[in-house]
Write a protein that holds these residues in place. Structure first.
Motif, mmCIF file in Angstrom:
data_model
loop_
_atom_site.group_PDB
_atom_site.id
_atom_site.type_symbol
_atom_site.label_atom_id
_atom_site.label_comp_id
_atom_site.label_asym_id
_atom_site.label_seq_id
_atom_site.Cartn_x
_atom_site.Cartn_y
_atom_site.Cartn_z
ATOM 1 N N VAL A 4 1.219 -1.068 0.085
ATOM 2 C CA VAL A 4 -0.040 -0.325 0.470
ATOM 3 C C VAL A 4 0.787 1.499 -0.307
ATOM 4 N N LYS A 5 0.952 2.114 -0.566
ATOM 5 C CA LYS A 5 1.096 3.978 -0.827
ATOM 6 C C LYS A 5 0.222 4.658 0.088
ATOM 7 N N VAL A 6 0.603 4.636 0.883
ATOM 8 C CA VAL A 6 -0.587 6.117 1.224
ATOM 9 C C VAL A 6 -0.528 7.729 0.257
ATOM 10 N N ILE A 7 -1.266 8.345 -0.034
ATOM 11 C CA ILE A 7 -1.182 9.249 -1.158
ATOM 12 C C ILE A 7 -1.083 10.093 -0.034
ATOM 13 N N GLU A 8 -2.535 10.775 0.580
ATOM 14 C CA GLU A 8 -2.672 11.812 1.524
ATOM 15 C C GLU A 8 -3.376 11.356 3.073
ATOM 16 N N VAL A 9 -3.111 11.941 3.983
ATOM 17 C CA VAL A 9 -3.520 11.577 5.465
ATOM 18 C C VAL A 9 -4.130 13.694 5.942
ATOM 19 N N ALA A 10 -4.984 13.595 6.033
ATOM 20 C CA ALA A 10 -5.454 15.300 6.063
ATOM 21 C C ALA A 10 -6.361 14.847 6.655
ATOM 22 N N THR A 11 -6.841 15.828 8.723
ATOM 23 C CA THR A 11 -7.808 16.338 9.216
ATOM 24 C C THR A 11 -8.053 17.798 8.122
ATOM 25 N N ILE A 12 -9.684 17.554 7.765
ATOM 26 C CA ILE A 12 -10.851 18.148 6.804
ATOM 27 C C ILE A 12 -11.489 18.364 7.764
ATOM 28 N N THR A 13 -12.338 19.316 7.524
ATOM 29 C CA THR A 13 -13.938 19.020 8.107
ATOM 30 C C THR A 13 -14.693 18.754 7.042
ATOM 31 N N ALA A 14 -15.465 18.591 7.248
ATOM 32 C CA ALA A 14 -16.340 17.701 6.365
ATOM 33 C C ALA A 14 -18.018 18.219 5.787
ATOM 34 N N SER A 15 -17.245 17.950 4.421
ATOM 35 C CA SER A 15 -18.506 18.444 3.541
ATOM 36 C C SER A 15 -19.790 18.096 3.616
ATOM 37 N N THR A 16 -20.816 19.137 3.245
ATOM 38 C CA THR A 16 -22.176 18.571 3.327
ATOM 39 C C THR A 16 -22.376 16.881 2.837
ATOM 40 N N GLN A 17 -22.260 15.836 1.839
ATOM 41 C CA GLN A 17 -22.315 14.539 2.005
ATOM 42 C C GLN A 17 -21.611 13.928 3.084
ATOM 43 N N VAL A 18 -20.342 14.384 3.653
ATOM 44 C CA VAL A 18 -19.457 13.748 4.217
ATOM 45 C C VAL A 18 -19.882 14.019 6.027
ATOM 46 N N ALA A 19 -20.893 14.785 6.005
ATOM 47 C CA ALA A 19 -21.739 15.132 7.718
ATOM 48 C C ALA A 19 -22.492 14.494 6.950
ATOM 49 N N GLU A 20 -23.368 14.367 6.390
ATOM 50 C CA GLU A 20 -24.738 13.234 6.265
ATOM 51 C C GLU A 20 -24.483 11.687 6.682
ATOM 52 N N ALA A 21 -23.527 11.419 5.802
ATOM 53 C CA ALA A 21 -23.292 10.305 5.599
ATOM 54 C C ALA A 21 -21.996 9.612 7.053
ATOM 55 N N LEU A 22 -21.719 10.314 7.322
ATOM 56 C CA LEU A 22 -21.296 10.032 9.064
ATOM 57 C C LEU A 22 -22.016 10.623 10.660
ATOM 58 N N GLU A 23 -23.077 11.199 10.075
ATOM 59 C CA GLU A 23 -23.923 11.816 10.756
ATOM 60 C C GLU A 23 -23.408 12.454 11.914
ATOM 61 N N LEU A 24 -22.445 13.767 11.190
ATOM 62 C CA LEU A 24 -21.780 14.710 11.775
ATOM 63 C C LEU A 24 -22.212 15.863 11.399
ATOM 64 N N LYS A 25 -21.953 16.574 12.443
ATOM 65 C CA LYS A 25 -22.796 18.484 11.861
ATOM 66 C C LYS A 25 -21.485 18.908 11.047
ATOM 67 N N LEU A 26 -21.908 19.660 9.815
ATOM 68 C CA LEU A 26 -21.166 20.224 8.713
ATOM 69 C C LEU A 26 -19.693 21.183 9.229
ATOM 70 N N GLY A 27 -18.555 20.145 8.909
ATOM 71 C CA GLY A 27 -17.766 21.426 9.296
ATOM 72 C C GLY A 27 -16.593 20.686 10.220
ATOM 73 N N ASP A 28 -17.274 19.431 11.148
ATOM 74 C CA ASP A 28 -16.936 19.231 12.139
ATOM 75 C C ASP A 28 -15.439 18.027 11.168
ATOM 76 N N ALA A 29 -14.860 18.044 12.339
ATOM 77 C CA ALA A 29 -13.201 17.245 11.648
ATOM 78 C C ALA A 29 -13.083 16.236 11.426
ATOM 79 N N VAL A 30 -12.768 15.304 10.281
ATOM 80 C CA VAL A 30 -12.746 13.733 10.013
ATOM 81 C C VAL A 30 -11.025 14.068 9.346
#
Length: 260
Positions: A102-128
């Motif tokens: 496996v090659k790791v291309i990217e690992v970063a802490t970002i703010t959840a977009s609308t789709q990511v927040a909805e999928a993970l049941e988080l608030k928009l902008g929460d850290a993921v």
């Protein structure tokens, strides 16, 4: 024969729309012309194709905006049919890890977009945590995987751990008790980014997997977007019919992944 430039741009923008990157609106035509080094007519043709599929709305004098995706149709009665054999899935992933690199291309802490927040049941902008990895066999690249994990869980592992172990193993080592998964499998054409990482031509057919993992308390703990080369990866299920002879419901009993 390579895909027309406008179609390559369309593929890239479509995937970015699916990832929820344009919550504030798409870049203007001049910005897209500069980004892709093409003429205005090429950008407009790509945008017209996106608009014809109902993915964006274009209004003269106003910023082009993304339209919400159609409802998935998931209802409370479908959960039993969507449960995967996660024990078998975990075993397959461990086996894959022993026989692939496996090659790791990217690992970063970002703010959840609308789709990511909805999928993970988080608030928009929460850290993921967003992690992008490419897994390969001795023949070459096999898969391009992007995972999103709530920061409260993902802070227990990083680039080093992700380069050594499947993420389901890392989740369990972090104290997550995996419960069920909802998964969809479809087809996707490779854009320029996927084509580069998977060593295929732009427009090549790929297997596209979306998998949402829940813990035993029904809380989403991971959202995965995976793209696999179909010439190197096969996904198999053993299905059993439930009910009478006229039943139309099938339940998966076993899951296996085969790779060349």
């Amino acid at each position: 024969m390579p895909l027309p430039k406008y179609h390559q741009i369309y593929l890239v923008l479509r995937e970015q729309l699916h990832e929820g990157r344009f919550a504030e609106g798409l870049p203007g035509e001049l910005a897209l012309m500069a980004q892709f080094s093409v003429a205005r007519v090429t950008v407009r043709r790509a945008l017209e194709q996106l608009a014809s599929e109902g993915l964006i709305e274009r209004n003269p004098g106003r910023r082009t905006r993304a339209l919400p995706p159609p409802a998935s149709g998931e209802g409370p009665g479908t959960k039993s049919m969507e449960r995967a054999n996660l024990r078998g899935l975990l075993e397959n992933l461990v086996t894959m890890g022993l026989h692939t690199s496996v090659k790791v291309i990217e690992v970063a802490t970002i703010t959840a977009s609308t789709q990511v927040a909805e999928a993970l049941e988080l608030k928009l902008g929460d850290a993921v945590q967003k992690a992008v990895r490419v897994r390969s066999t001795k023949e070459g690249p096999l898969s391009h995987i992007t995972t999103y994990v709530p920061d409260t869980i993902a802070r227990r592992f990083g680039r080093r751990e992700l380069s050594k172990k499947p993420i389901l193993v890392l989740l369990e080592e972090s104290g997550v008790k995996v419960g069920r998964a909802h998964q969809t499998i479809s087809a996707r054409l490779a854009d320029n980014v996927l084509a580069q990482h998977l060593d295929v031509s732009v427009g090549s057919a790929l297997l596209a997997v979306r998998r949402l993992i829940y813990d035993e308390d029904e809380r989403p703990v991971q959202w995965l977007h995976g793209f696999y080369r179909p010439d190197r990866y096969t996904y198999e299920m053993q299905l059993s019919r439930v009910g009478s002879i006229d039943a139309k419901v099938w339940v998966s009993k076993d899951v296996s992944a085969q790779f060349n």
